[in-house]
Each structure stands twice: as structure tokens, then as C-alpha cells.
Design an enzyme around this catalytic site. Sequence first.
Site: not given
Ligand code: 4NP
Length: 167
Positions: A21, A24, A26-28, A139
Site C-alpha cells: 500500500c 505500509n 494500515c492496509r498492507s 485508504d
Molecule cells: P496505508 O495508509 O497506505 O494503508 O498504510 C496510509 C498511511 C500513511 C499515509 C498514507 C496512507 N501517510 O501519508 O503518511
Amino acid sequence: MTTRMTERLRGADKIRVLFVCLGNICRSPAAEGIMRAAVAKAGQSHRWVIDSAGTGDWHVGELPDERMRAHARRRGYDLTHRCRQITRRDFADFDLIVGMDDNNRRNLMRLAPDDASRDKIVMMADFFSPGAPVDNVPDPYYGGPEGFELAIDLLEDATAGLIAALT
Ligand code: 4NP
């Protein structure tokens, strides 16, 4: 995934899958934890190498987001992955690189070093059940608790689909 790839992986001793994702956190890492639990439950742990990475580097070294950890824990998943950014080497080391949304797909296509690497890129939504409410794993980072619940629902559905597709 091409039919040829599906057939090759079905016959393989080991299948190496990298969930990807943006951050890294939240989702992955949730996909990784849910997939680990699902293959253990199916008695297939020996057959799978499971990891996750982000296309971005903002959170390298961190545990998953506290909100995702709390939502996952309520469903019995303990997320202990340490955030890392995807590398060129990952495209060689893994059989499947599984993105969560179109932004991930574009980033992965840009980062993939060659055609063989690009062929490994698939989407989590490819493994959703028919009638899934969305066509990607949105997201949850900037939203409320319902986004985390939806992400876990979708990841549970897709990991079951992924295991079924390759068994
Ligand atoms: P993820 O979510 O892609 O599911 O881990 C996010 C976590 C952090 C950020 C963006 C999306 N960020 O911009 O810090």
C-alpha cells in the site's frame, strides 16, 4: 493474473506474496496479518512466504497505525510488522505483488524494473467475492473507524479468495 501464472503457482512448493500500500502502516500490514492467520487456519503455512511493504517511506521502522492495530486485535489479529519501503529486489524475490488501490498500481508499475516484474503486479480487488461493495481497498488513514472496519472486511474476503485461487 494470467491463467499461465495461476497454474504455475498452483503447482509451486512455495508461493511468495508481498502486499503493498502507500504507507505500509494500515492496509498492507493488515493484509499480511490476516493472510498469515488464514493460511495457518487452512494448514498451509509451510507453503506461503508473506510480507508487506509501502511505496512511500514516511513511516519506515514503525509498527502499524495504532487504530489499525486496535481494529485488527478485536478480530484476533496481532499486527507486528515493521514498516519498510518496497525495493527493486522485492520484484525478484516475490511471485506476486498485490496492490490495494489504483494509486498503488501506478506506483508499482513505475517502480517495477522490467516486464517480468510488471507481470507480478495484481490487485487485492481481483480476489474479492462477487458483489463486493467497492472495487479497491480504500485508504482508511484520513478517515474514521468505519474505514478501518471496511478495510479489514475487504482484506478477509480477498485473502480467502487469493488462497482459493492458488490452491
Ligand atoms: P496505508 O495508509 O497506505 O494503508 O498504510 C496510509 C498511511 C500513511 C499515509 C498514507 C496512507 N501517510 O501519508 O503518511
